[in-house]
Scaffold this active site. Structure first.
Site, PDB file in Angstrom:
ATOM      1  N   HIS A 269       0.426  -0.885  -0.129  1.00 49.16           N
ATOM      2  CA  HIS A 269      -0.042  -0.070  -0.063  1.00 49.16           C
ATOM      3  C   HIS A 269       1.200   0.983   0.499  1.00 49.16           C
ATOM      4  CE1 HIS A 269      -3.459  -2.216   1.170  1.00 49.16           C
ATOM      5  NE2 HIS A 269      -2.998  -3.689   1.061  1.00 49.16           N
TER       6      HIS A 269
ATOM      7  N   ASP B  39       1.812  -6.599   2.427  1.00 48.57           N
ATOM      8  CA  ASP B  39       1.338  -6.232   2.809  1.00 48.57           C
ATOM      9  C   ASP B  39       1.615  -4.916   3.620  1.00 48.57           C
ATOM     10  OD1 ASP B  39      -1.656  -5.421   3.146  1.00 48.57           O
ATOM     11  OD2 ASP B  39      -2.431  -7.335   4.724  1.00 48.57           O
TER      12      ASP B  39
ATOM     13  N   ARG C 133      -0.426   4.980  -0.692  1.00 50.77           N
ATOM     14  CA  ARG C 133      -1.294   5.261   0.080  1.00 50.77           C
ATOM     15  C   ARG C 133      -1.455   7.012  -0.669  1.00 50.77           C
ATOM     16  NH1 ARG C 133      -4.311   2.027   2.801  1.00 50.77           N
ATOM     17  NH2 ARG C 133      -2.671   1.406   4.803  1.00 50.77           N
TER      18      ARG C 133
END
Lengths: 309, 211, 431
Positions: C63, C306, C65
Site C-alpha cells: 500500500h 501487505d 497510499r
C-alpha cells in the site's frame, strides 16, 4: 508486593490478592468510625478518568480517595470529542504533566488502561475496560465472600450470564480460582467466549447442573438492548432459563449467597425477591467496594516504578 | 523509629552476643520479663497516684508492642487499685508521616476501640519511644475517635533522640543508645514472656558483619 | 550507463537453478556476465562477501497510499522503503483516494513512480468502482494504462454473484483477481483472532472461518469461471487446505502469505499494541505453522508484505479503533529468513518465494538473475544482526511490531535497472 499499577487480576499473585483483602479489612474499620477520614493521602491527587460513565464505580473511588484525604478530581472526557481530536496517549501525557499520584481509568474498550499505564509515571488503576477486567469489583466480591464464608479455598462459585462480554466475569474468574475456589460459568452458548477453559473454568448450558452444590452464585447484568435477538431470543426466554429465582436456587447449597455487580435488572437475571435481603449480599458488595478501593489506593497511590527495588 | 527494618540475624555485636549465654536472638537483653512486670507495676502505682478520676481510665496500646503491655498494665491497675480500665488498640500506620515515602507500603494492623474516648483519660502505651513520631501519630489518630479529657503516655523504654516535643509521662526504663542502635521488644525464651533487647549497631572500631 | 561489479557473493537464482559463488557484472542495465573470474576494469564495485546475490525481490501486495494519503506514505517514500528492503518491484493496491479504479489514476501512479521512485511500481487496479462491490471497473482500459492485476483489497466483494462476474470478466484481460478473503458478516466487530487470546483480552474475536468460508466460495468460483484467483494474505490452516485441494484439482488459484502471518501468533497482541492489529488478524500457532508449511510445499506461492503504513496518531488510539496493518517492506527479509534458519525451507526455496514466484504470478519479466536479463538484483547478508528503528527507516510511518528489535538478515545492496539504488552503508542513492 504487587506492581505499581492495578490493571488486571490476571496479573496478581495469590499473595497480592490476600494483601489487598487484609488491608481492606482494616479499611472497613475506618469506615465504621464516626470520623471516616484518615490523613494518609493528604496533599495527594487522584484523577478519576472515566471515558465511560459509571456513577456507581466513580462515586465509590471518589469516597475511597476522600476518606484517605486525597484530592479527587473527576475527569470525564466525552468520548465523541476525544475519539476524533486526541489520541489516548495524548490524554495520558496531558494527565502526566499534571503530576497525579494515581489515575483511575474506566474505558469502554479493552486495553486502554494498560496503554495509558505504559505512558504514565503515576500508578494506574483499572476501573473497568471493555470486556477485559474490572479488578476492584472482583476484589470487593472476594472480600464479601470471605466475610460471609470465612474462606475462599474450596468453595464452588457459579457465575451466570453474559460471560463473553463481561469484565466482571473475567476478573472474578481469575480472582476466585487464584484463591482456590472452583468457578463454573452458566449461560446460553452464544454468551460463552471462545476457549473459555483457558480461563480455568467449566461452562454449563444447564443452570441446574451449574448450581449443584454451589456456595456462591453470581448473576451478571444482561445488556438487554444490545443482546436481545442477536444473543438470546427474548428476555422472557432468558429469564426463564437463566434468570435466578428461589426455585432454581434450591439446587445450590442451603447456605448459598447471591451476588450481583449491580445495577440489577429485577425480574430478568434476578427474581425480584432475591435482590433484597437473604441470601443476597448485594449491599455488602457495595459497602465493601469503598474499603477495597481505599486499600488499593493506600497500596498504590504515589508509588513510582523508580522508588521500588 | 517508625520504619524500623527487620532485625538482621547477624546484627548483634560480638561483645553482647558473648554476654548472652542461652539465647540465639541478637542483641543484649536490657529488660527481662520480671523487670518488665516490675516496671509496669510501678507505672500502675504512678498512674493511680497522679489521676483523680480513675474510673475514666482508658488504656490504648499501640501495635505491636504496646498491645500486650497495655493488657499487662490493665492487670497491674487491677492489682494495685482494683480498677478495670477499658483497653483499646490503635494502629497508627495511616497517620504516619513517612507512610508514602518509605517505599513499600507498611501492612496495616488492627484497630479496636471498644468504646468512645470522649471525656476519658486516655493512656497511650508503647513499647519503645525514641523520635516521638509514633506518639504524634497516635495522638492524631486518637483525636479522630473523640475528645479525651487528657492524654498521657507510657513507654516501657525511652531511648532518647526525640525529634518532636513529646513528653513521656511514665517511663519503664531510660536506656541511652546511639541513634543507629535498635531497641526491640520481643517474645522471651518461654511462651508468654517478653523481653527488651538492645541491638547495637557495629561501631567504627569494631568490624561488624556487612549487611 | 555505469558498469557495476558485484563480487565476493554467492549467487542464487531459482529460475536457472544457479547456486554458486560468483561475480556478477552489470552493463547497460543488463546482466553482462556471471562467473568466478570476471574482468571488469573500471566500474562501481559492490562487495558481497558473505552475502547472497539474488534476483530483486517482487512484492505483489503493497500500500503506497498515493494519491490521497500522502501523510502515511507516498510513492517516493514507499519506493525508498522498498529498495531498502531489497524489493525492486512493488505492486501497489488500489485503495487510495481516489481509488485506482480509473485509467487516469493508474497513469498518475506510474507517472509519479517514473519521477521519484527508485523501485518499479506496478499498479493493481480496483475490481469494482470505488471498491464498493457494485460496478465493475474498465479492466481493459486499466490494463492498457498499466494495471497488472485487479483487487478490492481492504474491502471484500461480499456479493457472490458480483464476485463471479468479476472473475469471469477478468479472463478477458488475463490478469489475476486478488481477493481479501474475509466474510465480513462473520468478522463482525472482531479485531483479534477468536480464541484464548480474544477471550483473555476481552476484545471481540474474528474467527478463522471468516477467512476459510470466503476462500471456499472463491476457489469454487474460480473453478467455475476458469479465472486466475489469487488469495491475498492467507492466515489460516483451513484456508491453506482449501487452496491445496483446489490446486490439486487444477483450479487456477495462487496465494501469498505475509511475513507477520509466518512469524507472529496472536499472543503478540497480549499487550494491546495496535501495531499487532492486522486484517486478517494474527492467528494461533497451528495456523502459523500451516502457513509456513504451505509456503515450503508450494501451496502458497510467495511472500507478500501487505506493507500498510498508518500515521502514529492513527495507531495511538483504542485497539478497536486503530486501522489494521503494519509496515512490511524493510523488515520482510529478516523476518522470513527465519524459515531458512529453522529449516522449514531451503535458501533457494525462500528466495523463489520472494522473486521468481511472485514475478510469475503477475506475468512479469523479473525475478531472475541470468546473463542477458534486465539487472534487478538484491544482495543481502542473511547473518547480519541489526536493530530496526522505524524512525530511521525510509517509510513515512512507523507502525511496526518489530520496532526496536534486533533482526537477523540485512539487505546490503539493491540494483534496479542496472543502477545501484540502495546500499546499506550509503542509504538510497537514486530514484
Amino acid at each position: 508486593m504487587m506492581g505499581t499499577d492495578l490493571l488486571a487480576i490476571e496479573d496478581l499473585s495469590r499473595e497480592d490478592i490476600e494483601l489487598v483483602l487484609e488491608t481492606a479489612g482494616h479499611m472497613q474499620e475506618v469506615g465504621r468510625r464516626d470520623v471516616k477520614k484518615v490523613p494518609t493521602l493528604r496533599g495527594r491527587t487522584i484523577i478519576n478518568l472515566f471515558f465511560e460513565s459509571s456513577t456507581r464505580t466513580r462515586t465509590s473511588f471518589e469516597i475511597a480517595g476522600k476518606r484517605l484525604s486525597a484530592d479527587v478530581v473527576n475527569f470525564s472526557p466525552s468520548s465523541s470529542s476525544l475519539k476524533k481530536s486526541e489520541s489516548i496517549l495524548d490524554t495520558a501525557k496531558t494527565l502526566d504533566a499534571m503530576d497525579p499520584d494515581a489515575v483511575v481509568v474506566r474505558h469502554a474498550v479493552a486495553g486502554v488502561p494498560k496503554r495509558i499505564a505504559d505512558e504514565l509515571a503515576a500508578p494506574v488503576i483499572n476501573a473497568g475496560d471493555g470486556a477485559h477486567e474490572h479488578p476492584t469489583q472482583a476484589l470487593l466480591d472476594l472480600l464479601t465472600v470471605k466475610e460471609r464464608k470465612g474462606r475462599i479455598d474450596g468453595l464452588t462459585v457459579t457465575i451466570i450470564g453474559d460471560i463473553a462480554h463481561s469484565r466482571v466475569a473475567r476478573s472474578n474468574i481469575y480472582g476466585f480460582t487464584k484463591l482456590g475456589a472452583e468457578v463454573r460459568v452458566a449461560a446460553p452458548p452464544t454468551m460463552i467466549p471462545a476457549n473459555v477453559d483457558c480461563l480455568g473454568v467449566k461452562a454449563f448450558g444447564s443452570l441446574r447442573e451449574a448450581l449443584d452444590g454451589a456456595d456462591v452464585v453470581m448473576a451478571l447484568r444482561i445488556q438487554m438492548e444490545r443482546l436481545t435477538g442477536a444473543y438470546f431470543p427474548s428476555v422472557r426466554e432468558y429469564s426463564g432459563t437463566f434468570g435466578l429465582d428461589r426455585a432454581k436456587l434450591r439446587f445450590a447449597k442451603d447456605d448459598v449467597i447471591v451476588m450481583h455487580p449491580g445495577p440489577v435488572n429485577r425480574g430478568v437475571e434476578l427474581a425480584h425477591d432475591l435482590a433484597d435481603g437473604r441470601p443476597s449480599v448485594i449491599l455488602d458488595q457495595v459497602r465493601n467496594g469503598v474499603a477495597i478501593r481505599m486499600a488499593v489506593l493506600y497500596l498504590l497511590a504515589g508509588r513510582r516504578p523508580e522508588s521500588e527495588a | 523509629m517508625q520504619s524500623e527494618p527487620p532485625i538482621h540475624p547477624d546484627a548483634g555485636s560480638p561483645a553482647s552476643a558473648a554476654s548472652e549465654a542461652a539465647t540465639s536472638a541478637p542483641g543484649r537483653v536490657v529488660l527481662d520479663d520480671v523487670a518488665i512486670r516490675r516496671a509496669l507495676m510501678r507505672i500502675a502505682h504512678e498512674v493511680v497516684e497522679r489521676n483523680d478520676d480513675l474510673d475514666r481510665l482508658y488504656l490504648v496500646g499501640v501495635p505491636n508492642g504496646g498491645v500486650p503491655l497495655a493488657r499487662r498494665l490493665a492487670k497491674s491497675l487491677h492489682e494495685v487499685a482494683d480498677l478495670e480500665p477499658v483497653v483499646g488498640i490503635l494502629d497508627t500506620t495511616l497517620y504516619r508521616d513517612d507512610v508514602l515515602t518509605s517505599g513499600e507500603r507498611p501492612r496495616l494492623r488492627v484497630t479496636e476501640m471498644p468504646s468512645a474516648v470522649d471525656e476519658q483519660i486516655v493512656i497511650l502505651v508503647d513499647d519503645v519511644c525514641s523520635t516521638g513520631r509514633t506518639i504524634r501519630a497516635a495522638m492524631d489518630a486518637l483525636m479522630d475517635f473523640g475528645r479525651p479529657r487528657a492524654v498521657q503516655v507510657v513507654a516501657l523504654v525511652d531511648r532518647g533522640h526525640r525529634e518532636l516535643p513529646i513528653k513521656i509521662d511514665y517511663v519503664g526504663k531510660n536506656i541511652p543508645t546511639r541513634s543507629e542502635d535498635r531497641v526491640k521488644m520481643r517474645p522471651g525464651r518461654e511462651e508468654g514472656l517478653l523481653e527488651v533487647a538492645l541491638i547495637e549497631a557495629a561501631g567504627e572500631s569494631e568490624r561488624g558483619e556487612a549487611s | 550507463m555505469a558498469r557495476v561489479l558485484i563480487h565476493g557473493g554467492h549467487v542464487l537464482d531459482p529460475r536457472s537453478g544457479r547456486d554458486e559463488r560468483a561475480c556478477v557484472l552489470l552493463e547497460n542495465g543488463q546482466v553482462a556476465e556471471i562467473g568466478s573470474d570476471v574482468q571488469a576494469g573500471s566500474c562501481e564495485r559492490v562487495d558481497a562477501t558473505g552475502c547472497l546475490v539474488t534476483p530483486g525481490f517482487v512484492d505483489v501486495h503493497t500500500h503506497l497510499r498515493e494519491p490521497g494519503q500522502e501523510y502515511k506514505e507516498d510513492i517516493a517514500s514507499g519506493g525508498r522503503a522498498a529498495v531498502a528492503g531489497g524489493f525492486t518491484h512493488i505492486a501497489c493496491m488500489a485503495n487510495t483516494e481516489p481509488v485506482n479504479d480509473d485509467p487516469s489514476v493508474t497513469e498518475y501512479i506510474l507517472d509519479r513512480a517514473r519521477q521519484d521512485c527508485p523501485a518499479r511500481v506496478l499498479p493493481i487496479a480496483a475490481a469494482t468502482k470505488g471498491l464498493r462491490g457494485e460496478v465493475m471497473t474498465e479492466m481493459s482500459a486499466l490494463v492498457d494504462a498499466g494495471a497488472v492485476a485487479f483487487s478490492d483489497d481492504g474491502k471484500t466483494i461480499m456479493d457472490g454473484g458480483m464476485q463471479r462476474r468479476v472473475l469471469e470478466y477478468s479472463r478477458l484481460v488475463e490478469k489475476p483477481l486478488i481477493v481479501h478473503a474475509e466474510d465480513l458478516t462473520l468478522v463482525g466487530d472482531g479485531v483479534v483472532n477468536e480464541g484464548s487470546v480474544s477471550t483473555r483480552l476481552g476484545l471481540p474475536g474474528n474467527p478463522s472461518v471468516a477467512e476459510s468460508i470466503h476462500v471456499a466460495r472463491d476457489v469454487q468460483l474460480a473453478e467455475l469461471t476458469g479465472a486466475h484467483l489469487h488469495v491475498a494474505h492467507v492466515s489460516t490452516e483451513a484456508a491453506v487446505s482449501l487452496i491445496r485441494e483446489a490446486r490439486a484439482r487444477g483450479v487456477h488459484v495462487t496465494a501469498e502469505v505475509t511475513p507477520h502471518h509466518l512469524s507472529l501468533t496472536d499472543e503478540a497482541t497480549m499487550g494491546y499494541d495496535s501495531n499487532t492489529k492486522m486484517a486478517p488478524p494474527l492467528r494461533g500457532r497451528r495456523d502459523v505453522d500451516a502457513c509456513r508449511e504451505a509456503l515450503a510445499d508450494g501451496t502458497i506461492d510467495c511472500v507478500a508484505t501487505d506493507h500498510a503504513p498508518h500515521a502514529v496518531h492513527e495507531k495511538e488510539v483504542e485497539f478497536t479503533e486503530a486501522p489494521p496493518g503494519i509496515l512490511g517492506l524493510e523488515t520482510a527479509l529478516p523476518v522470513v529468513w527465519d524459515l531458512v534458519r529453522s529449516e522449514v525451507m531451503t535458501p533457494m526455496q525462500l528466495v523463489a518465494s520472494l522473486t521468481a514466484n511472485p514475478a510469475a504470478l503477475l506475468g512479469l519479466d523479473a525475478g531472475r538473475l541470468d546473463v542477458g536479463v534486465p539487472a534487478y538484483i538484491t544482495v543481502f547478508d542473511p547473518e547480519q544482526r541489526w536493530k530496526y528503528d522505524p524512525a530511521k527507516g525510509f517509510s513515512k510511518s512507523r507502525n511496526s511490531p518489530w520496532a526496536g528489535e534486533t533482526l537477523q538478515g540485512r539487505v546490503v545492496a539493491t540494483i534496479v535497472g542496472g543502477s545501484l539504488v540502495y546500499h546499506a552503508d550509503r542509504g538510497v542513492l537514486a530514484p
